[in-house]
Design a protein around this motif. Structure first.
Motif, PDB file in Angstrom:
ATOM      1  N   GLY A 171       0.797  -1.220   0.000  1.00 51.65           N
ATOM      2  CA  GLY A 171       0.000   0.000   0.000  1.00 51.65           C
ATOM      3  C   GLY A 171       0.827   1.267   0.000  1.00 51.65           C
ATOM      4  O   GLY A 171       2.035   1.273  -0.258  1.00 51.65           O
ATOM      5  N   GLY A 172       0.155   2.341   0.323  1.00 54.49           N
ATOM      6  CA  GLY A 172       0.764   3.664   0.356  1.00 54.49           C
ATOM      7  C   GLY A 172      -0.334   4.699   0.386  1.00 54.49           C
ATOM      8  O   GLY A 172      -1.522   4.371   0.335  1.00 54.49           O
ATOM      9  N   ALA A 173       0.054   5.941   0.475  1.00 52.15           N
ATOM     10  CA  ALA A 173      -0.927   7.026   0.542  1.00 52.15           C
ATOM     11  C   ALA A 173      -1.846   6.973  -0.679  1.00 52.15           C
ATOM     12  O   ALA A 173      -1.361   6.983  -1.819  1.00 52.15           O
ATOM     13  N   TRP A 181       4.388   0.100  -6.029  1.00 48.03           N
ATOM     14  CA  TRP A 181       4.808  -0.938  -6.965  1.00 48.03           C
ATOM     15  C   TRP A 181       3.583  -1.754  -7.343  1.00 48.03           C
ATOM     16  O   TRP A 181       2.721  -2.007  -6.480  1.00 48.03           O
ATOM     17  N   PRO A 182       3.438  -2.191  -8.599  1.00 43.51           N
ATOM     18  CA  PRO A 182       2.227  -2.925  -8.997  1.00 43.51           C
ATOM     19  C   PRO A 182       1.971  -4.165  -8.142  1.00 43.51           C
ATOM     20  O   PRO A 182       2.906  -4.907  -7.790  1.00 43.51           O
ATOM     21  N   ASN A 247       6.537  -0.520  -0.252  1.00 42.14           N
ATOM     22  CA  ASN A 247       6.687   0.800  -0.836  1.00 42.14           C
ATOM     23  C   ASN A 247       7.164   1.789   0.225  1.00 42.14           C
ATOM     24  O   ASN A 247       7.279   1.452   1.408  1.00 42.14           O
ATOM     25  N   ASP A 248       7.418   2.998  -0.210  1.00 40.18           N
ATOM     26  CA  ASP A 248       7.763   4.078   0.710  1.00 40.18           C
ATOM     27  C   ASP A 248       6.497   4.485   1.447  1.00 40.18           C
ATOM     28  O   ASP A 248       5.766   5.374   1.042  1.00 40.18           O
ATOM     29  N   THR A 249       6.237   3.801   2.563  1.00 36.95           N
ATOM     30  CA  THR A 249       5.006   4.004   3.312  1.00 36.95           C
ATOM     31  C   THR A 249       5.284   3.831   4.798  1.00 36.95           C
ATOM     32  O   THR A 249       6.268   3.177   5.188  1.00 36.95           O
ATOM     33  N   VAL A 264      12.915  -1.233   0.713  1.00 32.81           N
ATOM     34  CA  VAL A 264      11.915  -0.196   0.447  1.00 32.81           C
ATOM     35  C   VAL A 264      12.073   0.280  -0.989  1.00 32.81           C
ATOM     36  O   VAL A 264      13.186   0.571  -1.443  1.00 32.81           O
ATOM     37  N   LEU A 265      10.946   0.383  -1.690  1.00 32.27           N
ATOM     38  CA  LEU A 265      10.930   0.746  -3.102  1.00 32.27           C
ATOM     39  C   LEU A 265      10.515   2.203  -3.255  1.00 32.27           C
ATOM     40  O   LEU A 265       9.469   2.611  -2.734  1.00 32.27           O
ATOM     41  N   PHE A 266      11.317   2.958  -3.974  1.00 30.22           N
ATOM     42  CA  PHE A 266      11.071   4.389  -4.158  1.00 30.22           C
ATOM     43  C   PHE A 266      10.854   4.704  -5.627  1.00 30.22           C
ATOM     44  O   PHE A 266      11.559   4.182  -6.498  1.00 30.22           O
TER      45      PHE A 266
END
Length: 307
Positions: A171-173, A181-182, A247-249, A264-266
């Motif tokens: 997830g993420g914002a 990321w998909p 993700n970056d979350t 962490v994926l940016f």
């Protein structure tokens, strides 16, 4: 009479987690003080569970035109009779609170006219951790050991998780989809983990339900904890996970702070030089995360666990 200290940290989640070390440093510097934290409702449970604060106050963040609520907030702030404030939020809002408190209070932050300003014009180009450490140093707190999160434990038995397990945070914002990321790529990694005897445990809320369902559908061995984990649970999971990918979350900050090796994926939507989690953390960056293939992600995870 004990000195009274106010610490202001309203959010967001990643920023709150990166304030654990400043919280610990403030408590160590003022061991006999009565310390209150002013924060927002989502972070109150963590603040209360920690050893850093004697009191947790909730800020409902009234608007400028909500005169009654602003007056109540001013009265409460002044009732605390604080001798010093550490403003770790350093926002326009916390700048208002400097004015609400009135004169005679020592203040560490960036509010105009405060007694202990973070007087570095390049502060916004520092990583959050370095920026806060420098701010506290300018306020006289030089000792800055890593925060001990031994207090951040939770009863995870209700989840019945097999070991070893890996945490996935797809997830993420919601308003920043470019940071995700998909889900299909997360699913590919989940299948790869399961084939190696590592149970994928997928974290998220109802806002990530579609992504979590896609991962669980592709990988039946995955365990979805959708909406079942509070922040203390995630810290506990991070203490026991073999690895984590996300993700970056905010939850990745919790997991990294708890000690799990975390990748962490940016995307181009955020800058890891300013905000990446700290700890046993690996980073991969692709301007468009849709272009990041699962293979280098797998390779990086292997490197982090075996290297």
């Amino acid at each position: 009479m004990k000195s009274r200290i106010l610490v202001i940290k309203l959010g967001a989640l990643g920023d709150f987690v990166q304030a654990f070390a400043p919280f610990a440093a403030i408590r160590a510097h003022h061991p006999d003080a009565e310390i209150t934290v002013l924060t927002t409702r989502p972070f109150a449970e963590m603040a209360a569970a920690s050893p850093y604060f004697d009191h947790v106050w909730i800020d409902d963040k009234p608007r400028l035109w909500q005169w009654g609520k602003l007056a109540a907030l001013r009265a409460r702030l002044r009732s605390g009779r604080f001798g010093r404030v550490y403003d770790l939020q350093t926002s326009d809002r916390s700048g208002w609170y400097f004015r609400l408190l009135g004169p005679g209070v020592e203040w560490s932050g960036i509010a105009a006219g405060c007694s202990h300003p973070h007087a570095n014009p390049g502060r916004d180009f520092l990583h959050t951790a370095e920026r806060q450490a420098e701010q506290l140093a300018m306020a006289g707190i030089a000792a800055y050991p890593p925060a001990d999160l031994a207090w951040a434990e939770a009863d995870l038995s209700r989840f019945g998780l097999p070991h070893p397990f890996a945490l996935l945070c797809p997830g993420g914002a919601p308003h920043r989809p470019a940071k995700r990321w998909p889900a299909g790529h997360f699913a590919t990694v989940a299948v790869w983990l399961a084939q190696r005897g590592i149970t994928p445990v997928v974290l998220g809320t109802d806002k990530e339900r579609a992504e979590i369902v896609a991962i669980a559908t592709a990988c039946p061995q995955a365990i979805a904890l959708t909406g079942k984990t509070g922040f203390l649970d995630i810290l506990g999971l991070g203490r026991h996970a073999m690895l984590a990918l996300g993700n970056d979350t905010g939850p990745m900050h919790l997991i990294a702070a708890a000690g799990a090796p975390a990748l962490v994926l940016f995307s181009a939507a955020s800058n890891p030089d300013l905000c990446a989690p700290r700890g046993r953390v690996g980073l991969l960056r692709q301007d468009d995360l849709a272009d990041l293939d699962p293979e280098p992600v797998k390779a990086k995870l292997v490197e982090m666990v075996t290297g």
